[in-house]
Write an enzyme that holds these catalytic residues in place. Structure first.
Site: not given
Length: 698
Positions: A291-293, A296
């Site tokens: 999730v999140s970074n 990415g």
């Protein structure tokens, strides 16, 4: 599409094509030093909960060290798991924990998972900065049905930063889980004492491998400490390598390390103590996730995956900076098309850092925003006054100025109005401020001695003055820090604050002589992000211009291509995300992917209403009534990608998912609140790319 290079691993023996011979297993050459392993029995300790079990993770009483100044590696690990799990998952009763997610769900009991854990350092080509990598292999792993899940850390967290997200799902599925801190992590360096964390979190002042030390010799470090005493350097901010540019490579390397570990455990024995590789890309299902970074990072890994290591991708709220493509717009419902999408993280985050402190007291959100009471209204008014005096907002009254600041964020910056009620608590937690300072340093490949925008990191005490971090807090940094100050007692310090270096949150700007959250420093960061003086509009000059150019180059290094190479991929994102605005992340990435891959795209985008970035906030007053856990839909995304890869089930079309808030009194979360992702959504719920536009239903 299954793996093409069936006998090839990037860091192992390079043999490709039909003529390949089964290679011997060997440690990838990017691994530095020893591999540390530990066995967890699932009774006294385990892979997922650090021995705490589901009830221990839910407890508001954190585990403690027997000796606060000398915690053991296992004590540090348990506390790190506790803090990292609870930082992302709402464990408050009634919010879904124990019913829809949690170690005990589908497992029974306390959800402890036995198995083995392996830790090592690795590096990427061109850098000697240690990156931590970890593999967890549960006892339930079946080499005949091998699977692997990537779990790069969210945010700038350490190696356990995805334990409660990708870690939990993968371990309960019986998969090996491969983690990396992505070159961010909790590595901090006390420049006064030279103390830094070993791979197990214990402190060392010796010349030995540690997670991070600033690139200063003893004389330079001493000179810096004399001028700016008691400061800390952090790996994400001060490693001089822009770690985000290599996040995808870190994830790919973690997969390779995972194959090495699995083949050491399950490979075919030979007479000379070498193992013949049995587990390879052609017989192991691999999902890139987090999730999140971390999400990415897994997306970037899929884009870079030339060797077919990854089968599919399932991510939540991914921090992606899509390449700017002005050939398409984004339109929600009947609203105005947005052409100014795909702003960089540093662009929109510095805007939030500058304007949100004033916008917090806009009449339409001042009393409605949950936890806005955490912000000092007098400082908010000072920020509004300072912005007005610099010509950055208009209005004769504070209300008018705050309303204008909110308008700038929503209209000029393209930040969703759905985030307005959540943004004040993020400002109170210094989210945008900390991200702005850390990423400006990282993108500019700055050293700690550069003190970009005259901001440094240190503990602060009375009146915001710099002080020494207590020995007990420093001993626990590995377990308590999220990698981006302010965190775990280390704060942002504005060295040029009026009077003396001061905690940024209570500092007075030299230009205003008011406590305005160090607005001068935040405007400096904003100027570096946009490449011009924010107040005058004039081009930057001298060292500022050089740093802005370096930052612009760093941002270009992290831009995502949108080419997922046809891999089955699911994004889930909350419309109310107040950290990674969806008009600059998931929405434009979906559009860019359609441009790049067209009909070959296998990306599905699910936008979840009444959901946001940090589920943990749902346990606080005023939020559980309004928001549902995005975490539930992240697990559903993993389920969907798994079903697609393992059982050939089609991925549902991209869609808006209309959840139902719990409402007054916040009764316990139920299935009625969690509208499922539909295999055949109504036309009015479908997200489509048509006529050069990403079209999102209201």
């Amino acid at each position: 599409m299954k793996k093409l290079l069936q006998c090839t691993l990037i860091g192992a023996v390079m043999i490709s094509g039909t003529a390949c011979k089964t290679p011997f297993n060997q440690l990838p050459d990017f691994v530095q030093g020893d591999v540390v392993s530990n066995r967890y029995d699932g009774i006294t300790n385990d892979l997922l909960t650090g021995g705490l079990g589901a009830s221990g993770l839910a407890s508001t009483t954190a585990p403690v060290f027997d000796d606060a100044l000398n915690p053991t590696p296992q004590e540090l690990r348990t506390l790190a798991i506790y803090n990292n799990y609870r930082a992302l998952v709402d464990t408050v009763p009634g919010g879904g924990y124990g019913d829809f997610f949690g170690p005990q769900v589908d497992s029974g009991g306390e959800g402890l998972i036995p198995g083995e854990e392996y830790l090592a350092y690795m590096t990427v080509e061109g850098s000697d900065v240690p990156v931590t990598v970890m593999v967890q292999v549960p006892d339930s792993f079946d080499p005949r049905q091998a699977c692997m899940i990537t779990a790069p850390s969210s945010g700038s967290r350490g190696i356990y930063g995805a334990i409660g997200t990708a870690g939990e799902w993968g371990l309960k599925k019986g998969c090996a889980v491969v983690y990396t801190d992505k070159g961010t992590g909790t590595g901090s360096h006390n420049l006064a004492t030279n103390a830094a964390q070993r791979i197990d979190g214990t402190l060392s002042r010796a010349d030995e491998p540690v997670q991070f030390r600033a690139d200063l010799d003893d004389e330079a470090r001493g000179d810096f400490d004399a001028a700016w005493p008691d400061r800390f350097a952090y790996k994400h901010a001060h490693s001089r390598v822009n770690p985000e540019a290599d996040w995808g490579r870190h994830v790919l390397q973690s997969i390779e390390f995972g194959y090495y570990i699995l083949n050491e455990k399950f490979g075919q024995e030979t007479g000379n103590s070498r193992k013949v590789m049995k587990l390879k890309p052609n017989n192991t299902l691999v999902i890139a996730s987090s999730v999140s970074n971390g999400g990415g990072a897994s997306v970037r890994a899929a884009e870079l995956d030339e060797s077919g290591l990854i089968d599919g991708v399932a991510v939540s709220e991914p921090n992606v900076n899509p390449q700017v493509d002005t050939s398409f717009t984004i339109r929600q419902g009947d609203g105005e098309p947005l052409a100014g999408h795909s702003r960089s993280l540093l662009d929109y985050t510095t805007a939030l850092a500058v304007y949100q402190g004033c916008a917090n007291i806009a009449p339409e959100i001042r009393d409605e925003a949950p936890l806005n009471v955490l912000n000092d209204p007098s400082i908010a008014e000072n920020i509004c006054n300072s912005l007005a005096n610099k010509g950055l907002v208009t209005g004769a009254t504070t209300d008018e100025r705050a309303t204008e600041a909110l308008r700038i964020l929503n209209t000029e910056l393209g930040i969703q109005p759905e985030q307005n009620l959540l943004a004040p608590v993020h400002f109170a937690l210094s989210v945008a401020q900390g991200i702005s300072a850390t990423y400006a340093n990282a993108y500019g490949k700055a050293g700690v001695e550069d003190r970009v925008c005259e901001i440094s990191f240190a503990a602060t005490g009375e009146g915001g003055a710099v002080t020494q971090l207590s020995d007990a807090r420093e001993a626990a940094l590995f377990s308590e820090s999220n990698g981006i100050p302010p965190s775990a007692g280390v704060n942002l310090v504005y060295d040029a604050a009026e009077g003396q270096p001061t905690n940024l949150a209570v500092s007075a700007s030299p230009s205003s002589s008011q406590q305005d959250y160090g607005l001068d420093a935040l405007l400096c960061l904003r100027g570096l992000a946009v490449g011009a003086d924010v107040v005058t509009g004039a081009p930057l000059t001298g060292l500022a211009a050089d740093m802005a150019d370096r930052i612009a180059g760093g941002i270009e290094e992290v831009r995502a291509s949108g080419n997922l190479q046809g891999k089955p991929t699911v994004f889930v994102t909350g419309r109310a995300d107040a950290i990674l605005p969806i008009n600059h992340t998931s929405r434009p990435y979906f559009g860019l992917n359609q441009r790049v891959e067209g009909s070959a795209s296998n990306l599905r985008y699910y936008e979840i209403l009444n959901a946001h970035h940090l589920d943990v906030l749902n346990g606080f007053p005023g939020l559980p009534e309004r928001y549902v856990p995005l975490h539930h839909y992240y697990f559903q995304a993993l389920d969907l990608v798994w079903a697609n890869l393992a059982d050939k089930q089609a991925l549902p079309p991209s869609q808006v998912v209309r959840t139902v808030p719990r409402g007054d009194g916040a009764p316990p979360l139920s299935e009625a609140n969690l509208t499922p992702i539909s295999p055949d959504p109504e036309a009015g719920d479908r997200i489509v790319f048509s006529d050069d536009q990403v079209q999102i239903p209201d």
